[in-house]
Write a protein that holds these residues in place. Sequence first.
Motif, PDB file in Angstrom:
ATOM      1  N   UNK A 126     -11.508  -3.419  10.038  1.00 41.38           N
ATOM      2  CA  UNK A 126     -10.163  -3.099   9.572  1.00 41.38           C
ATOM      3  C   UNK A 126     -10.055  -1.600   9.332  1.00 41.38           C
ATOM      4  N   UNK A 127      -8.974  -1.025   9.873  1.00 38.29           N
ATOM      5  CA  UNK A 127      -8.692   0.393   9.703  1.00 38.29           C
ATOM      6  C   UNK A 127      -7.419   0.539   8.880  1.00 38.29           C
ATOM      7  N   UNK A 128      -7.399   1.544   8.013  1.00 41.33           N
ATOM      8  CA  UNK A 128      -6.192   1.804   7.239  1.00 41.33           C
ATOM      9  C   UNK A 128      -5.187   2.587   8.077  1.00 41.33           C
ATOM     10  N   UNK A 129      -4.114   3.034   7.458  1.00 44.36           N
ATOM     11  CA  UNK A 129      -3.032   3.713   8.179  1.00 44.36           C
ATOM     12  C   UNK A 129      -3.490   5.045   8.786  1.00 44.36           C
ATOM     13  N   UNK A 130      -4.564   5.619   8.239  1.00 41.96           N
ATOM     14  CA  UNK A 130      -5.111   6.867   8.766  1.00 41.96           C
ATOM     15  C   UNK A 130      -6.190   6.634   9.827  1.00 41.96           C
ATOM     16  N   UNK A 131      -6.457   5.371  10.145  1.00 41.23           N
ATOM     17  CA  UNK A 131      -7.467   5.049  11.151  1.00 41.23           C
ATOM     18  C   UNK A 131      -8.883   5.047  10.607  1.00 41.23           C
ATOM     19  N   UNK A 132      -9.031   4.980   9.290  1.00 39.31           N
ATOM     20  CA  UNK A 132     -10.354   4.974   8.653  1.00 39.31           C
ATOM     21  C   UNK A 132     -10.792   3.543   8.360  1.00 39.31           C
TER      22      UNK A 132
END
Length: 153
Positions: A126-132
């Motif tokens: 799973x990646x957050x909105x920043x792609x992390x």
Amino acid sequence: MKKYLPLILVFVLAGLLIFGYLQKDKLNNVISNKMIQGAGSENIDSAEEFINKEYNYQLNRGEFEYTLLEFSSTGCTICEQMEPVLEAIRTSEAVKVNVVFLHIMKPENLGLMKYYGISAVPMQILLDKQGKEFFRHYGFISADELISKLQFN
């Protein structure tokens, strides 16, 4: 003693199998970390550029809140069991998730596999909105569990 040797071997093998099963996540993490270390700076830079371009929704003004990367393969029973879960996440109204299926046998996915150190499938990242990356899971996981990880991130 010879009479009991086969029975002793069966118990030893059963014990090793149980131990291996209980330690599978640790072993998977060790292998993943080795793969990441061996990825090389060129692969890392390329993968980070790709991730920013595709999955950093703050930079690219994408409509999604999260990304679910599913590293999988055809012929894998657990991977096939994940298909309805991925569809449930894709159509969920609770959160807007970009569900991305990455087949491990396709050469174009090799760079991301090395970057994330994918050593077994199915692997959900799973990646957050920043792609992390903020969550990783190996094996089957239910849609409810995934949605709860997304809602409480």
